[in-house]
Write an enzyme that holds these catalytic residues in place. Structure first.
Site, short mmCIF file in Angstrom:
data_model
loop_
_atom_site.label_atom_id
_atom_site.label_comp_id
_atom_site.label_asym_id
_atom_site.label_seq_id
_atom_site.Cartn_x
_atom_site.Cartn_y
_atom_site.Cartn_z
N HIS A 1 0.87 -1.19 0.00
CA HIS A 1 0.00 0.00 0.00
C HIS A 1 0.90 1.23 0.00
O HIS A 1 1.57 1.52 1.00
CB HIS A 1 -0.90 0.02 1.24
CG HIS A 1 -1.97 -1.03 1.20
ND1 HIS A 1 -2.47 -1.63 2.33
CD2 HIS A 1 -2.65 -1.56 0.15
CE1 HIS A 1 -3.42 -2.50 1.98
NE2 HIS A 1 -3.54 -2.48 0.67
N ARG B 1 0.72 4.45 0.14
CA ARG B 1 0.66 5.62 1.02
C ARG B 1 1.27 5.36 2.39
O ARG B 1 1.44 6.30 3.18
CB ARG B 1 -0.79 6.08 1.20
CG ARG B 1 -1.70 5.08 1.89
CD ARG B 1 -3.14 5.56 1.86
NE ARG B 1 -4.08 4.58 2.38
CZ ARG B 1 -5.40 4.76 2.35
NH1 ARG B 1 -5.92 5.86 1.85
NH2 ARG B 1 -6.20 3.83 2.83
N GLU B 2 1.63 4.12 2.66
CA GLU B 2 2.14 3.75 3.98
C GLU B 2 3.66 3.91 4.00
O GLU B 2 4.42 2.96 4.18
CB GLU B 2 1.67 2.32 4.29
CG GLU B 2 0.13 2.26 4.31
CD GLU B 2 -0.47 0.85 4.29
OE1 GLU B 2 0.28 -0.13 4.43
OE2 GLU B 2 -1.71 0.75 4.12
N TYR C 1 -10.79 -6.42 11.21
CA TYR C 1 -11.96 -6.69 10.37
C TYR C 1 -11.65 -7.86 9.44
O TYR C 1 -10.49 -8.21 9.24
CB TYR C 1 -12.39 -5.46 9.55
CG TYR C 1 -11.25 -4.69 8.90
CD1 TYR C 1 -10.60 -5.16 7.77
CD2 TYR C 1 -10.81 -3.47 9.44
CE1 TYR C 1 -9.56 -4.46 7.19
CE2 TYR C 1 -9.76 -2.76 8.87
CZ TYR C 1 -9.14 -3.26 7.73
OH TYR C 1 -8.10 -2.56 7.16
N TYR D 1 -1.51 2.18 9.21
CA TYR D 1 -1.08 2.44 10.56
C TYR D 1 -2.11 1.81 11.50
O TYR D 1 -3.16 1.35 11.03
CB TYR D 1 -1.00 3.96 10.84
CG TYR D 1 -2.34 4.69 10.65
CD1 TYR D 1 -3.22 4.88 11.71
CD2 TYR D 1 -2.70 5.14 9.38
CE1 TYR D 1 -4.44 5.53 11.53
CE2 TYR D 1 -3.93 5.78 9.19
CZ TYR D 1 -4.79 5.97 10.26
OH TYR D 1 -6.00 6.59 10.06
N ARG E 1 -3.66 4.29 -2.47
CA ARG E 1 -3.42 3.02 -1.79
C ARG E 1 -3.15 1.87 -2.77
O ARG E 1 -2.34 0.98 -2.50
CB ARG E 1 -4.67 2.69 -0.97
CG ARG E 1 -4.83 1.24 -0.48
CD ARG E 1 -6.16 1.10 0.23
NE ARG E 1 -6.53 -0.28 0.55
CZ ARG E 1 -6.34 -0.84 1.76
NH1 ARG E 1 -5.74 -0.18 2.72
NH2 ARG E 1 -6.74 -2.08 1.98
N HIS F 1 2.70 -2.99 7.02
CA HIS F 1 1.73 -1.95 6.66
C HIS F 1 1.75 -0.86 7.74
O HIS F 1 2.40 -0.98 8.76
CB HIS F 1 0.32 -2.54 6.59
CG HIS F 1 0.07 -3.46 5.44
ND1 HIS F 1 -0.80 -3.16 4.42
CD2 HIS F 1 0.55 -4.70 5.14
CE1 HIS F 1 -0.84 -4.15 3.55
NE2 HIS F 1 -0.03 -5.11 3.96
N GLU G 1 0.98 -3.52 11.46
CA GLU G 1 0.54 -2.15 11.21
C GLU G 1 1.41 -1.27 12.11
O GLU G 1 1.30 -1.34 13.33
CB GLU G 1 -0.94 -1.96 11.56
CG GLU G 1 -1.90 -2.83 10.76
CD GLU G 1 -2.14 -2.35 9.33
OE1 GLU G 1 -1.71 -1.22 8.98
OE2 GLU G 1 -2.75 -3.12 8.56
O1 0X9 Z 1 -6.82 -3.66 5.13
C1 0X9 Z 1 -5.65 -3.99 4.96
O2 0X9 Z 1 -5.21 -4.40 3.90
C2 0X9 Z 1 -4.67 -3.87 6.12
N1 0X9 Z 1 -4.82 -2.61 6.78
S1 0X9 Z 1 -4.33 -1.24 5.99
O3 0X9 Z 1 -4.77 -0.11 6.78
N2 0X9 Z 1 -2.75 -1.21 5.97
O4 0X9 Z 1 -4.85 -1.25 4.67
C3 0X9 Z 1 -4.95 -4.95 7.12
C4 0X9 Z 1 -5.03 -6.32 6.60
C5 0X9 Z 1 -4.97 -7.31 7.69
N3 0X9 Z 1 -6.07 -8.09 8.00
C6 0X9 Z 1 -7.38 -7.81 8.25
N4 0X9 Z 1 -7.89 -6.68 7.93
N5 0X9 Z 1 -8.07 -8.72 8.83
ZN ZN Z 2 -1.80 -1.40 4.22
#
Ligand code: 0X9
Ligand code: ZN
Ligand code: ZN
Length: 308
Positions: free
Chosen positions: A61, A63-64, A238, A187, A115, A185, A261
């Protein structure tokens, strides 16, 4: 020339490979727009001939920004300070600090909060795919969008993105050596492990993943008193389908698979100031020291009950 920015990372990779005889630059593949994706392997030759590998990637991603900065700083420390030499004795390392290079250029020249990748979408005027929904593990399931204009668009088919496809080949080719995969990743200050694509699927080594992340987060806290929360991804933040760490664990059989993160928890978010690069790196490295120790422990068996 801000438009040249990835070149600083490319140069850094070249310098490191030039200055350390046991560090080798390799090319994983290319982005949609043809930019080479490079990695560094660290193999110091101390100990057993065929060591296990710890793989670290960053900036899927774009922007990270902190993810590339922190991981580069960490590897510099590991290479230059003798107190970390046992980390290089115990494992070989693959380090891919800048995956989504097309998107990274776009965050400098157009949209700082971009992103996704920058691939063209045949059926839509919207550009790009979420690289962390494009992996071939429950692809297209919950927590991934079929709509090309959404931030979490999973793409037209699994591994449609050259960045993901080439990384998947690289990981598959080396799957028997890679014991640990860390996809970095930002944050939110989290350390997440499989599974992410639903609330009921639990890794066979769930207890091991739990125990390691607990120890890592405690070590990270000890440096600057920043709390990192750990747990299965789906229940900790999530549900998300098609993410790197689930694919690594399920398809490539890499037992210890995590997503970090990094900082912060939202004050600056993706726009984390540069003066936090080193403190964040100090935390990340302290955690990595513990992870290297913990990963060599015998695997605890059994499952914890689903806490969701
Ligand atoms: O949503 C994502 O891809 C990740 N967060 S971000 O803010 N860097 O985009 C997290 C992925 C990890 N797993 C879950 N969301 N369950
Ligand atoms: Zn990410
Ligand atoms: Zn400090």
């Amino acid at each position: 020339m801000t438009s040249c920015l990835p070149n600083f990372i490319y140069q850094w990779i070249d310098f490191v490979a030039r200055d350390y005889s046991f560090v080798t630059k390799f090319q994983v593949g290319v982005t949609s727009q043809g930019r080479p994706i490079y990695g560094l392997s660290i193999a110091n030759g101390v100990g057993t001939a065929q060591k296990k590998v710890i793989y670290v990637d960053a900036l899927i991603h774009c922007r990270e920004w902190i993810t590339t900065a922190t991981t580069i700083w960490t590897f510099k420390e590991m290479l230059t300070k003798s107190e970390y030499s046992s980390m290089l004795d115990d494992y070989d390392w693959y380090f891919i600090p800048m995956i989504n290079i097309d998107g990274y250029v776009h965050t400098w020249n157009g949209n700082r909060l971009w992103r996704k990748t920058l691939s063209a979408t045949a059926t839509s005027s919207c550009t790009g795919v979420d690289g962390n929904r494009n992996w071939d593990v429950n692809w297209g399931g919950d927590g991934a969008s079929p709509r090309p204009c959404d931030l979490t668009y999973h793409g037209p088919f699994p591994h449609s993105e050259p960045e993901v496809r080439h990384l998947s080949y690289f990981i598959m080719e080396n799957k028997d050596q890679i014991q640990v995969l860390l996809s970095v990743h930002s944050y939110s200050q989290l350390l997440l492990y499989p599974y992410n694509y639903d609330l009921i699927t639990i890794a066979d080594n769930d207890v091991q993943l739990h125990n390691i992340s607990k120890a890592v987060c405690e070590a990270m806290y000890a440096v600057h008193q920043k709390t990192y929360t750990y747990g299965r991804g789906a229940e900790t933040i999530y549900v998300a389908s098609g993410v790197t760490m689930d694919w690594a664990h399920e398809a490539a059989n890499i037992p210890i698979s995590y997503t970090y993160e990094l900082r912060d928890t939202g004050e600056y978010g993706f726009l984390l100031p540069a003066d936090q690069i080193i403190p964040n790196g100090e935390e990340f490295l302290a955690g990595l020291v513990v992870l290297v120790q913990e990963a060599q422990n015998p695997v605890a068996s059994g499952y914890r009950p689903n806490e969701a």
